[in-house]
Design an enzyme around this catalytic site. Structure first.
Site, mmCIF file in Angstrom:
data_model
loop_
_atom_site.group_PDB
_atom_site.id
_atom_site.type_symbol
_atom_site.label_atom_id
_atom_site.label_comp_id
_atom_site.label_asym_id
_atom_site.label_seq_id
_atom_site.Cartn_x
_atom_site.Cartn_y
_atom_site.Cartn_z
ATOM 1 N N GLY A 98 42.286 31.760 15.320
ATOM 2 C CA GLY A 98 41.101 30.953 15.042
ATOM 3 C C GLY A 98 40.325 30.663 16.310
ATOM 4 O O GLY A 98 40.914 30.275 17.324
ATOM 5 N N GLY A 108 36.742 15.900 15.057
ATOM 6 C CA GLY A 108 36.950 16.607 16.310
ATOM 7 C C GLY A 108 38.037 16.021 17.173
ATOM 8 O O GLY A 108 38.864 16.747 17.736
ATOM 9 N N LYS A 136 24.429 12.279 19.990
ATOM 10 C CA LYS A 136 24.907 13.530 19.403
ATOM 11 C C LYS A 136 24.222 14.726 20.051
ATOM 12 O O LYS A 136 24.836 15.775 20.235
ATOM 13 C CB LYS A 136 24.689 13.534 17.890
ATOM 14 C CG LYS A 136 25.318 14.754 17.232
ATOM 15 C CD LYS A 136 25.609 14.569 15.772
ATOM 16 C CE LYS A 136 26.363 15.776 15.231
ATOM 17 N NZ LYS A 136 26.787 15.611 13.839
ATOM 18 N N GLY A 144 39.376 23.874 16.973
ATOM 19 C CA GLY A 144 40.819 23.778 17.120
ATOM 20 C C GLY A 144 41.401 24.926 17.908
ATOM 21 O O GLY A 144 42.270 24.734 18.769
ATOM 22 N N ALA A 197 42.426 38.436 11.061
ATOM 23 C CA ALA A 197 43.744 38.579 10.442
ATOM 24 C C ALA A 197 43.611 38.920 8.962
ATOM 25 O O ALA A 197 42.880 38.253 8.234
ATOM 26 C CB ALA A 197 44.548 37.296 10.605
ATOM 27 N N CYS A 255 35.020 17.007 3.503
ATOM 28 C CA CYS A 255 34.116 16.880 4.637
ATOM 29 C C CYS A 255 32.776 16.373 4.118
ATOM 30 O O CYS A 255 31.915 17.152 3.719
ATOM 31 C CB CYS A 255 33.957 18.236 5.326
ATOM 32 S SG CYS A 255 33.065 18.179 6.880
ATOM 33 N N CYS A 303 33.477 9.646 15.298
ATOM 34 C CA CYS A 303 32.449 10.527 14.736
ATOM 35 C C CYS A 303 31.053 9.995 15.001
ATOM 36 O O CYS A 303 30.803 8.787 14.882
ATOM 37 C CB CYS A 303 32.669 10.666 13.224
ATOM 38 S SG CYS A 303 31.514 11.771 12.399
ATOM 39 N N GLY A 358 37.501 28.515 16.494
ATOM 40 C CA GLY A 358 36.647 27.341 16.363
ATOM 41 C C GLY A 358 37.096 26.230 17.296
ATOM 42 O O GLY A 358 37.769 26.462 18.305
#
Length: 425
Positions: A8, A320, A388, A12, A78, A159, A353, A10
């Site tokens: 991955g 995050g 932000k 993470g 994958a 989300c 956030c 992103g």
């Protein structure tokens, strides 16, 4: 030669890769495997969808960046993980062996669960940069011939923040175009009340978001289950507090954006002991999978039970700070495992956030994310919108420089102080 693979690319995956890189010794190897050549800063997607941002502005080419860090990169993607053999089957037919695996893939977007939902159906999405780019083209067609909007999140979604953000961003853009009076807007959500957010609310999120929506003339339907989307019409069943069907709605729209539920990606779905029935990675408190202890889960792809039962199913968001905390814990526990030591690192599941509302914003802090909490705080103001903007610039700069995971909280605090930055639009 120990080989660690991060699956991955992103938030993470990048966080895990950079943190792990700093812990390598000797001839240990690290590979990041992704299905994309670029890192995409997903929190900016709602801006892309109204052309306040161009896609290239929120992406970073991973190959050159990772090469500078000495991290091998493979963008083949994958096809299937085979944890019993410590190997990943790639989409081009080759395989990639590993000694330790960090699964940080993000979700599979379950548009297929609702007829007509999603970019290949009748509604738009801000879940990926590609979706947001498609949404931006649809937005330009819409503002040339405006009409009703439906926006929100379907049953099982976890989300909710981007749905709220996009509703207010659209409202702001329409007001600047002097078109707001031509656009009725309805927010449709599986949440039991406005501001639930999958978190049981944070501070006075219910009262504050309801007040903002009334002020912006945005109607809402809660406890909503979306049945199907047709061209120009969303079919919704509203439920009461005990889950009983209350009424049906047929909502006309010229522009619709509904966030889907999430699932685990197909490369891991259905692997007994690795995933739950929805395909999310099962983990213990050290981010390890109980059946395959050399496999770790990080971010949106991990299994977390809902905070509470709701009349219509809702999931739990992974923000995050939580994701990067998971990445840090996973990396340090892999280091311990390589050294023959017991794992000791535990992620801090706190929610921090910044939610942009177009020309203002709301900051949330929930410590821990699961109530009861030690900190249950939220504030609203123009400074959040500007923070932000600063956070986006700061984060992308850190990705390019290869900064490790435990920077999120410092970045957030620094961003909150950047009150003189030029606004995004």
């Amino acid at each position: 030669m120990t080989h660690i693979v991060i699956l991955g690319g992103g938030i993470g995956g990048i966080a895990a890769a950079y943190e792990m890189k700093g812990l390598l010794r000797g001839d240990e190897r690290l590979t990041l495997l992704s299905d994309s050549e670029t890192f995409q800063f997903m929190p900016s997607n709602p801006w892309v969808a109204v052309n306040w941002r161009q896609p290239e502005a929120i992406q970073v080419a991973l190959g050159p960046v990772l090469a500078k860090q000495g991290i091998a990169f493979n963008a083949t993607g994958a096809k299937r993980v085979h944890p019993e053999g410590n190997v990943i089957e790639l989409r081009d037919g080759q395989t990639l062996a590993y000694d330790y695996l960090v699964i940080a893939t993000g979700p599979r977007l379950a548009f297929h669960e609702i007829e007509g939902l999603g970019p290949s159906g009748h509604t738009q999405s801000v879940c990926t940069v590609g979706h947001a780019t498609q949404s931006a083209a649809a937005w330009e067609r819409f503002v040339a011939d405006p009409g009703p909007i439906v926006v929100g999140a379907v049953q099982g979604a976890s989300c909710f923040g981007p749905a709220y953000e996009f509703a207010f961003i659209m409202d702001t853009d329409l007001r600047r175009r002097k078109l707001r009076d031509k656009v009725p807007m309805t927010f449709v959500t599986s949440e039991p009340y406005i501001g639930h957010l999958g978190l049981g609310g944070v501070g006075d999120s219910k009262g504050m978001l309801e007040s903002k929506m009334r002020d912006r003339h945005i109607k809402w339907i809660c406890n909503a289950k979306v049945i199907k989307a047709e061209a120009g019409k969303l079919h919704v069943v509203e439920h009461d507090e005990d889950g009983t069907e209350k009424c049906k709605h047929e909502l006309p729209f010229k522009y619709g954006m509904m966030l889907p539920a999430f699932m685990g990606i197909e490369a891991v779905a259905g692997i007994e002991g690795l995933t739950n029935p929805r395909g999310f990675i099962l983990i213990d408190k050290h981010q390890r999978n109980p059946k395959f202890p050399n496999a770790y889960g990080v971010g949106v792809c991990v299994a977390i039970p809902p905070i509470e039962a709701t009349p219509v199913p809702t999931g739990v968001p992974k923000t995050g700070y939580m994701i990067e905390s998971m990445a840090t814990a996973a990396a340090h526990n892999i280091r311990a495992a390589i050294d023959g030591k017991a794992p000791s690192a535990v992620a801090t599941w706190n929610a921090i956030c910044l939610a942009d509302l177009g020309d203002t914003g709301i900051a949330f802090v929930a410590i821990p994310e699961m109530p009861p909490r030690n900190v249950n705080w939220m504030k609203e103001g123009k400074w959040v919108h500007l923070a932000k903007v600063g956070y986006e610039k700061y984060y992308l700069r850190k990705v390019r420089k290869g900064v490790s995971a435990p920077v999120y909280e410092r970045m957030m605090l620094k961003a909150m102080g950047l009150t003189r930055l030029k606004s995004v639009e």
